[in-house]
Motif scaffolding. Structure first.
Motif, PDB file in Angstrom:
ATOM      1  N   GLY A  99       0.811  -1.214   0.000  1.00  0.00           N
ATOM      2  CA  GLY A  99       0.000   0.000   0.000  1.00  0.00           C
ATOM      3  C   GLY A  99       0.842   1.260   0.000  1.00  0.00           C
ATOM      4  N   LEU A 100       1.909   1.270   0.807  1.00  0.00           N
ATOM      5  CA  LEU A 100       2.766   2.458   0.873  1.00  0.00           C
ATOM      6  C   LEU A 100       3.552   2.654  -0.424  1.00  0.00           C
ATOM      7  CD1 LEU A 100       4.082   2.154   4.541  1.00  0.00           C
ATOM      8  CD2 LEU A 100       2.346   3.732   3.650  1.00  0.00           C
ATOM      9  N   VAL A 101       3.969   1.553  -1.032  1.00  0.00           N
ATOM     10  CA  VAL A 101       4.672   1.638  -2.321  1.00  0.00           C
ATOM     11  C   VAL A 101       3.739   2.247  -3.374  1.00  0.00           C
ATOM     12  CG1 VAL A 101       5.644   0.296  -4.227  1.00  0.00           C
ATOM     13  CG2 VAL A 101       6.295  -0.229  -1.874  1.00  0.00           C
ATOM     14  N   LEU A 102       2.496   1.750  -3.413  1.00  0.00           N
ATOM     15  CA  LEU A 102       1.519   2.268  -4.382  1.00  0.00           C
ATOM     16  C   LEU A 102       1.186   3.735  -4.107  1.00  0.00           C
ATOM     17  CD1 LEU A 102      -0.916  -0.798  -4.684  1.00  0.00           C
ATOM     18  CD2 LEU A 102       0.826  -0.054  -6.321  1.00  0.00           C
ATOM     19  N   ALA A 119       8.537  15.527  -8.535  1.00  0.00           N
ATOM     20  CA  ALA A 119       7.470  14.579  -8.215  1.00  0.00           C
ATOM     21  C   ALA A 119       7.973  13.453  -7.319  1.00  0.00           C
ATOM     22  CB  ALA A 119       6.878  14.006  -9.502  1.00  0.00           C
ATOM     23  N   THR A 120       9.211  13.004  -7.554  1.00  0.00           N
ATOM     24  CA  THR A 120       9.743  11.894  -6.754  1.00  0.00           C
ATOM     25  C   THR A 120       9.911  12.304  -5.292  1.00  0.00           C
ATOM     26  OG1 THR A 120      11.904  12.577  -7.636  1.00  0.00           O
ATOM     27  CG2 THR A 120      10.894  10.616  -8.591  1.00  0.00           C
ATOM     28  N   LEU A 121      10.378  13.538  -5.069  1.00  0.00           N
ATOM     29  CA  LEU A 121      10.523  14.026  -3.698  1.00  0.00           C
ATOM     30  C   LEU A 121       9.151  14.164  -3.039  1.00  0.00           C
ATOM     31  CD1 LEU A 121      12.192  15.145  -1.372  1.00  0.00           C
ATOM     32  CD2 LEU A 121      12.115  17.392  -2.478  1.00  0.00           C
ATOM     33  N   ALA A 122       8.184  14.666  -3.796  1.00  0.00           N
ATOM     34  CA  ALA A 122       6.824  14.828  -3.262  1.00  0.00           C
ATOM     35  C   ALA A 122       6.223  13.489  -2.877  1.00  0.00           C
ATOM     36  CB  ALA A 122       5.946  15.525  -4.305  1.00  0.00           C
ATOM     37  N   GLY A 123       6.394  12.485  -3.751  1.00  0.00           N
ATOM     38  CA  GLY A 123       5.856  11.153  -3.462  1.00  0.00           C
ATOM     39  C   GLY A 123       6.449  10.564  -2.200  1.00  0.00           C
ATOM     40  N   ALA A 124       7.771  10.696  -2.040  1.00  0.00           N
ATOM     41  CA  ALA A 124       8.438  10.153  -0.853  1.00  0.00           C
ATOM     42  C   ALA A 124       8.008  10.904   0.408  1.00  0.00           C
ATOM     43  CB  ALA A 124       9.955  10.233  -1.023  1.00  0.00           C
ATOM     44  N   LEU A 125       7.849  12.225   0.315  1.00  0.00           N
ATOM     45  CA  LEU A 125       7.457  13.020   1.472  1.00  0.00           C
ATOM     46  C   LEU A 125       6.031  12.696   1.919  1.00  0.00           C
ATOM     47  CD1 LEU A 125       8.950  16.560   0.730  1.00  0.00           C
ATOM     48  CD2 LEU A 125       9.604  14.977   2.549  1.00  0.00           C
ATOM     49  N   VAL A 126       5.138  12.559   0.957  1.00  0.00           N
ATOM     50  CA  VAL A 126       3.736  12.242   1.286  1.00  0.00           C
ATOM     51  C   VAL A 126       3.668  10.929   2.067  1.00  0.00           C
ATOM     52  CG1 VAL A 126       1.513  11.530   0.316  1.00  0.00           C
ATOM     53  CG2 VAL A 126       2.679  13.548  -0.591  1.00  0.00           C
ATOM     54  N   THR A 127       4.345   9.925   1.574  1.00  0.00           N
ATOM     55  CA  THR A 127       4.320   8.615   2.241  1.00  0.00           C
ATOM     56  C   THR A 127       4.944   8.693   3.626  1.00  0.00           C
ATOM     57  OG1 THR A 127       4.455   7.517   0.093  1.00  0.00           O
ATOM     58  CG2 THR A 127       5.021   6.198   2.023  1.00  0.00           C
TER      59      THR A 127
END
Length: 507
Positions: free
Chosen positions: A158-161, A179-187
């Motif tokens: 779930g966290l990967v998705l 976008a990659t930084l945003a995705g990692a920060l959100v998770t």
């Protein structure tokens, strides 16, 4: 307006550098584990390599660090002789790469066929993907790695998705941050706020440490040590340069710019020498992190310098915070890298390009995954060259005509070399030809010694039957190399072609 554009460019490179620094942490730790050395050994290598190659390298935007291409070779040396011999081997690896750069051999990477490049890219994408699967494993009671099950597995997936969704959707919302930084920060925020139980960077290894210090490898500096480390250093140097230069080529294509292969090889060599003398494991360019940088639009030296600074700050100052980043977030980032790296368009080539090209591409990909990059590329290049020679050999042809005096003329076209001599011999019929025969080489080219031997042999066949053979439009090298056929060559300096034949006799 120009100032705003310059500010935007700097911001993009700095933010991308932070993202890459985050992505390098688990990669460096994972490859350190592969080589059986401490995590800090891998992290220090990432700091040194990315800084030196970003400042002095020939491909701004490309990211270097501890890599799988070299780590798998290090394992045997560390297990059999210890980590100090590894540091010595890394120094020698760097010196070999400096020699490669001084000899200006890096330009030959441009000769690698496109099918081999596709195989390498797809194979490395698979390698990156498979490396992430280890994060879906945990140790059982006996200490063996087993696949996650139940809630832990569902949370991980779930966290990967979630991370991947954030990366793909963020550009539709804003492009202010990568976008990659945003995705990692959100998770990471979701995990911290809701206290979701999952594996974090801190669970894998501690990042706390000081600045790397100068360290001369503690090995006997004698011939015996050189005999031990040289084979490992040579393979690491080859693997590292192949991955580096092919990654450079790929970034050149993605950005429509041109890097400097020899300068990059020199920077890689310097970085690895420094790594060895600072207790680090060395490495090379990393395709995945380089793709992250390029996709973020960060193709300046500032991005790599930022990566090095933040990596070092993670180790010295902010290890506590970085250790809270979920491994799932970084796996999600790398899965997106895999998706963007894999050349999906190559799957459409089936049935549209020669079967030999498809076979070479698949073989290179399989060898990259199963063996190593250097062997995969070497085998791919050799096979591509042999296929080219075979196909080129079929293109030799002849047109014949007989004039009023009964003289038969053969007008040869194509390239005469080792692969086409058999076809060449079958084009003539000394037994049935008239008493006088002319072979015109105006539209043909003689390449090597095998071609010279074929012409001499053909002249001997006509001479045995008492027939006169005349050879026209051969180059001066051919005249010098021919034996039996030398006296039947008709020279015309104004018409004869001027080129050279590859033969040791002319050395």
């Amino acid at each position: 307006m120009q100032a705003i554009s310059s500010f935007q460019e700097k911001k993009t490179n700095i933010l991308s550098g932070i993202t890459v620094a985050l992505a390098l942490v688990p990669e460096a730790i994972a490859f350190a584990f592969v080589a059986h050395v401490s995590p800090l050994t891998g992290l220090y290598a990432a700091v040194i390599l990315v800084f030196i190659t970003s400042v002095w390298g020939g491909r701004p935007g490309m990211v270097s660090g501890a890599s799988g291409a070299t780590a798998v070779v290090m394992l045997g040396l560390v297990v059999s002789h210890g980590v100090e011999y590894l540091f010595a081997a890394v120094v020698l690896m760097g010196l070999l790469q400096l020699f490669f750069a001084a000899a200006r051999l890096s330009k030959f990477v441009r000769l690698i066929p496109h099918t081999v490049m596709l195989g390498f890219i797809n194979g490395l994408a698979v390698v990156i993907f498979l490396a992430q699967l280890d994060h879906f494993k945990v140790k059982d009671a006996a200490g063996h790695l087993v696949w996650m099950q139940g809630q832990a597995l569902y949370i991980m997936i779930g966290l990967v998705l979630l991370t991947m969704a954030g990366i793909y959707l963020m550009p539709r919302v804003t492009k202010a941050i990568p976008a990659t930084l945003a995705g990692a920060l959100v998770t990471t925020i979701v995990v911290v706020v809701f206290q979701i139980p999952t594996v974090t960077v801190g669970d894998v290894a501690s990042l706390a440490g000081g600045l790397p210090s100068f360290h001369v490898p503690q090995v006997p500096w004698n011939w015996h040590t050189l005999e031990i480390i040289f084979p490992y250093a040579l393979i690491m140097a080859a693997n590292g340069l192949v991955e580096t230069l092919l990654t450079l080529n790929l970034i050149d294509e993605m950005t429509d710019t041109r890097g400097q292969p020899n300068r990059e090889s020199m920077a890689q060599g310097i970085a690895n020498v420094v790594s060895g003398f600072f207790g680090a494991m060395g490495g090379c360019a990393m395709l995945g992190e380089s793709i992250i940088n390029v996709n973020n639009g960060a193709i300046k030296r500032l991005s790599g310098i930022t990566t090095a600074i933040f990596l070092l700050s993670f180790i010295v100052l902010a290890s506590h915070y970085i250790q809270q980043v979920p491994i799932a977030a970084l796996v999600g980032v790398m899965f997106v890298v895999v998706e963007k790296t894999f050349e999906w368009s190559s799957l459409r080539f089936f049935g549209r390009i020669p079967h030999t090209d498809v076979f070479i591409g698949i073989l290179v990909a399989v060898l990259t995954v199963m063996v190593n990059i250097t062997l995969a590329v070497v085998v791919g290049v050799i096979l591509a060259a042999l296929v080219f020679a075979w196909e080129h050999a079929k293109q030799i042809d002849v047109r014949s005509s007989v004039d009023a005096q009964g003289i038969k003329t053969y007008q040869l076209s194509g390239t005469l070399f080792f692969a086409s001599v058999a076809q060449f011999r079958n084009l003539f019929d000394p037994a049935e030809d008239p008493d006088q025969v002319v072979i015109d080489f105006a539209d043909a080219r003689i390449v090597d010694h095998s071609a010279i031997e074929a012409i001499d042999s053909l002249a001997g066949r006509y001479k045995e039957r008492g027939k006169k053979l005349y050879l026209r439009h051969l180059c001066t090298d051919c005249l010098e190399l021919l034996d039996k056929a030398r006296d039947i060559v008709e020279m015309n300096l104004s018409e004869d072609p001027h080129y050279h034949v590859a033969d040791d006799k002319l050395g």
